[in-house]
Design an enzyme around this catalytic site. Structure first.
Site, PDB file in Angstrom:
ATOM      1  CE  LYS A  45      -3.969  -0.056   2.331  1.00 24.33           C
ATOM      2  NZ  LYS A  45      -4.931  -0.260   3.441  1.00 24.33           N
ATOM      3  CE  LYS A  47      -2.829   3.299   4.157  1.00 22.47           C
ATOM      4  NZ  LYS A  47      -4.052   4.128   4.156  1.00 22.47           N
TER       5      LYS A  47
HETATM    6  N1  C2G Z   1     -12.795   6.864   5.576  1.00 19.76           N
HETATM    7  C1  C2G Z   1     -13.925   7.668   5.575  1.00 19.76           C
HETATM    8  N2  C2G Z   1     -13.808   8.997   5.830  1.00 19.76           N
HETATM    9  C2  C2G Z   1     -12.596   9.541   6.094  1.00 19.76           C
HETATM   10  C3  C2G Z   1     -11.446   8.728   6.112  1.00 19.76           C
HETATM   11  C4  C2G Z   1     -11.565   7.379   5.843  1.00 19.76           C
HETATM   12  O1  C2G Z   1     -15.052   7.183   5.331  1.00 19.76           O
HETATM   13  N3  C2G Z   1     -12.525  10.882   6.345  1.00 19.76           N
HETATM   14  C5  C2G Z   1     -12.956   5.445   5.282  1.00 19.76           C
HETATM   15  C6  C2G Z   1     -12.205   4.998   4.034  1.00 19.76           C
HETATM   16  O2  C2G Z   1     -12.942   5.318   2.857  1.00 19.76           O
HETATM   17  C7  C2G Z   1     -12.093   3.492   4.260  1.00 19.76           C
HETATM   18  C8  C2G Z   1     -11.970   3.400   5.798  1.00 19.76           C
HETATM   19  O3  C2G Z   1     -12.408   4.671   6.324  1.00 19.76           O
HETATM   20  O4  C2G Z   1     -13.286   2.838   3.827  1.00 19.76           O
HETATM   21  C9  C2G Z   1     -10.547   3.135   6.251  1.00 19.76           C
HETATM   22  O5  C2G Z   1      -9.715   4.144   5.693  1.00 19.76           O
HETATM   23  P1  C2G Z   1      -8.145   3.800   5.481  1.00 19.76           P
HETATM   24  O6  C2G Z   1      -7.582   3.286   6.736  1.00 19.76           O
HETATM   25  O7  C2G Z   1      -7.511   4.966   4.793  1.00 19.76           O
HETATM   26  O8  C2G Z   1      -8.259   2.576   4.480  1.00 19.76           O
HETATM   27  P2  C2G Z   1      -7.536   2.399   3.057  1.00 19.76           P
HETATM   28  O9  C2G Z   1      -6.103   2.725   3.180  1.00 19.76           O
HETATM   29  O10 C2G Z   1      -8.359   3.104   2.074  1.00 19.76           O
HETATM   30  O11 C2G Z   1      -7.594   0.794   2.895  1.00 19.76           O
HETATM   31  O12 C2G Z   1      -8.314  -3.254   0.556  1.00 19.76           O
HETATM   32  C10 C2G Z   1      -8.859  -2.000   0.900  1.00 19.76           C
HETATM   33  C11 C2G Z   1      -7.870  -1.161   1.656  1.00 19.76           C
HETATM   34  O13 C2G Z   1      -7.300  -1.864   2.746  1.00 19.76           O
HETATM   35  C12 C2G Z   1      -8.538   0.129   2.135  1.00 19.76           C
END
Ligand code: C2G
Length: 129
Positions: A45, A47
């Site tokens: 990813k 990160k």
């Molecule tokens: N999210 C949200 N609003 C935000 C920040 C995040 O609704 N202000 C949601 C994201 O859209 C996601 C969830 O919270 O559905 C988790 O966010 P992340 O930890 O950034 O997940 P991500 O890196 O997008 O990983 O296989 C799929 C990936 O693992 C998703």
């Protein structure tokens, strides 16, 4: 028993994370969260989470909307997880809109509006000033 599944890193847990978990949980009887492992974050990813997998798992399990946390080790485990846990609905934020439409032959796929004004990236930026 209607099962909902979502995935994420959930680093520096914030309101946006909890709100999508709340909304996802409201769609079924149990919510399963695939939590990105530290290795998956770094190697695939691109990160590095501030909080390690064990601590992110501990915090997610403390959220009343979450019933089970499983490790997310790679991009390709979703169909296996859907079959293993008899999932009915896949939910994720609309920053991923369209990216998981391949799952539609197995489950309902729902992309939810992200919560405005908050993100892990924003938190890190604000704190670094
Ligand atoms: N999210 C949200 N609003 C935000 C920040 C995040 O609704 N202000 C949601 C994201 O859209 C996601 C969830 O919270 O559905 C988790 O966010 P992340 O930890 O950034 O997940 P991500 O890196 O997008 O990983 O296989 C799929 C990936 O693992 C998703």
């Amino acid at each position: 028993m209607k099962t909902v599944l979502t995935y994420g890193t959930f680093d520096l847990l914030h309101k946006g994370h909890v709100k999508i978990l709340e909304r996802a949980a409201s769609m079924g009887d149990r919510l399963i969260v695939g939590l990105s492992t530290d290795e998956f974050n770094i190697n695939q990813k691109g990160k590095r989470a501030y909080t390690n997998f064990e601590d992110r798992k501990y915090m997610l399990e403390a959220i009343k909307y979450v019933d089970l946390v499983i490790p997310e080790n790679n991009w390709n485990q979703k169909i296996h997880d859907i079959q293993k846990y008899d999932v009915d609905i896949f939910v994720i934020g609309n920053d991923w809109a369209g990216k998981f439409d391949n799952l539609k032959e197995y489950v309902d796929v729902i992309y939810l509006e992200r919560t405005d004004g908050i993100s892990t990236t924003q938190i890190k930026h604000d704190l670094s000033e």
